[in-house]
Design an enzyme around this catalytic site. Structure first.
Site, short mmCIF file in Angstrom:
data_model
loop_
_atom_site.label_atom_id
_atom_site.label_comp_id
_atom_site.label_asym_id
_atom_site.label_seq_id
_atom_site.Cartn_x
_atom_site.Cartn_y
_atom_site.Cartn_z
N ASP A 39 -37.75 11.98 27.74
CA ASP A 39 -36.91 12.40 28.87
C ASP A 39 -35.91 11.31 29.28
O ASP A 39 -34.74 11.59 29.52
CB ASP A 39 -37.78 12.72 30.10
CG ASP A 39 -38.39 14.11 30.03
OD1 ASP A 39 -37.91 14.96 29.27
OD2 ASP A 39 -39.38 14.34 30.78
N HIS A 69 -36.40 12.96 36.40
CA HIS A 69 -34.99 13.19 36.09
C HIS A 69 -34.04 12.69 37.18
O HIS A 69 -32.97 12.18 36.89
CB HIS A 69 -34.74 14.66 35.79
CG HIS A 69 -35.49 15.13 34.60
ND1 HIS A 69 -35.31 14.58 33.35
CD2 HIS A 69 -36.46 16.08 34.46
CE1 HIS A 69 -36.12 15.18 32.49
NE2 HIS A 69 -36.83 16.09 33.14
N HIS A 129 -43.67 11.63 26.20
CA HIS A 129 -42.67 12.61 26.63
C HIS A 129 -41.76 12.02 27.71
O HIS A 129 -40.57 12.34 27.76
CB HIS A 129 -43.32 13.91 27.12
CG HIS A 129 -42.27 14.94 27.40
ND1 HIS A 129 -41.69 15.69 26.40
CD2 HIS A 129 -41.62 15.27 28.54
CE1 HIS A 129 -40.74 16.44 26.91
NE2 HIS A 129 -40.66 16.21 28.22
N HIS A 166 -33.87 17.09 26.34
CA HIS A 166 -34.56 16.92 25.06
C HIS A 166 -33.58 16.97 23.89
O HIS A 166 -33.69 16.20 22.93
CB HIS A 166 -35.64 17.99 24.87
CG HIS A 166 -36.65 18.01 25.99
ND1 HIS A 166 -37.44 19.09 26.25
CD2 HIS A 166 -36.96 17.07 26.93
CE1 HIS A 166 -38.21 18.82 27.30
NE2 HIS A 166 -37.93 17.61 27.73
ZN ZN Z 1 -38.95 16.69 29.28
#
Ligand code: ZN
Length: 303
Positions: A237, A260, A233, A77
């Protein structure tokens, strides 16, 4: 040609790590041209790890960096905020292994960068301009980069949950659009995952103060910040994870159901696929050269 940027002065904040639950003080500090963004562990005598794909390690619901004895978790972030505001060079100093989660979004980091101010440096910035499509597919997850005159992100998510079946959004990323449309979007999790995460020693600092928690019949928080806060969001990311490529991207990033692990694997693939991009001094269009940082009205001071 665009000049590289750093922060005008140092600034600090305190918070807790989402996964470790540990208290942490974070300081953002100016750095010279071509330094990049580096995380520095003050509690380990100032050892550093650069925010680049070579140092990705410990992908477990957050993106971590490791180099020798240095480890820094949940960098995404903060990285998204730095790169989206055009900060090429900075030292991020921490006295604990995890970046503070703050309110689960990038908005507090935008506030910090705004307070520190932005300074131009006497060296030109390089952009990674995509000239050939690149993609990575793992099962039903996919991420790709296509040539475009701007940095644009399309993200789509799909969950088997009545409140969150499908969301999709495309946005051209500029400092203004990032601050207004993406930075305030918070981390989210499903209530039934929280117990599982805690058993793995994760989300120990998690609460309704720093994450949107989705129960069977609704979100446990008072309100969402956007109807589609979840997909926003995910855009936050992926911007933070793709920042590990090491320079701003000019291209259209398209992701479906990523996380991720997929984002960072793709960042490494992009870095290695030198036939698919070229380094250029500036975007095709004349970009906004102002060094002012836009701030969303109503942002409260971080504590
Ligand atoms: Zn995040």
């Amino acid at each position: 040609m665009h000049a590289q940027r750093t922060l005008r002065r140092s600034i600090s904040c305190a918070g807790i790590g989402l996964h470790s639950g540990k208290k942490v003080t974070l300081s953002l500090k100016p750095a010279p041209a071509d330094y990049g963004i580096r995380f520095r562990r003050a509690d380990l005598g100032g050892l550093e790890v650069a925010a680049t794909v070579q140092h990705v390690g410990g992908i477990n619901y957050a993106t971590g960096l490791t180099r020798d004895a240095v480890k820094v978790d949940t960098v995404e972030h903060l990285l998204a905020a730095l790169v989206s505001l055009g900060i090429d060079n900075a030292v991020v100093e921490l006295n604990s292994p995890e970046v503070p989660i703050m309110d689960g979004s990038a908005a507090p980091f935008i506030y910090l960068i705004h307070e520190a101010g932005v300074k131009q440096l006497g060296a030109s910035r390089k952009y990674l301009k995509v000239v050939r499509p690149m993609s990575l597919t793992r099962g039903d997850k996919r991420i790709a980069l296509y040539p475009s005159d701007h940095f644009k992100v399309t993200y789509s998510i799909a969950f088997d949950h009545p409140l969150l079946r499908h969301q999709s959004r495309t946005l051209r990323i500029t400092p203004q659009s990032f601050v207004e449309e993406i930075a305030p979007a918070r981390t989210f999790t499903f209530l039934k995952e929280v117990e599982m995460l805690r058993q793995q020693g994760l989300a120990l600092g998690g609460s309704l103060e720093n994450a949107v928690v989705i129960g069977d019949t609704g979100v446990l928080n008072n309100a969402l910040r956007f109807d589609d806060e979840f997909v926003r969001h995910k855009i936050l990311d992926v911007i933070g994870d793709m920042a590990l490529v090491g320079c701003p991207i000019i291209g259209h990033l398209v992701a479906h159901r990523g996380g991720h692990a997929l984002h960072t694997a793709f960042a490494a693939q992009v870095r290695d696929d030198v036939e698919a991009w070229t380094l250029v001094d500036s975007p095709v269009e004349k970009a906004d050269d102002s060094v002012a940082v836009p701030v969303k009205s109503g942002l409260r001071a971080v504590n």
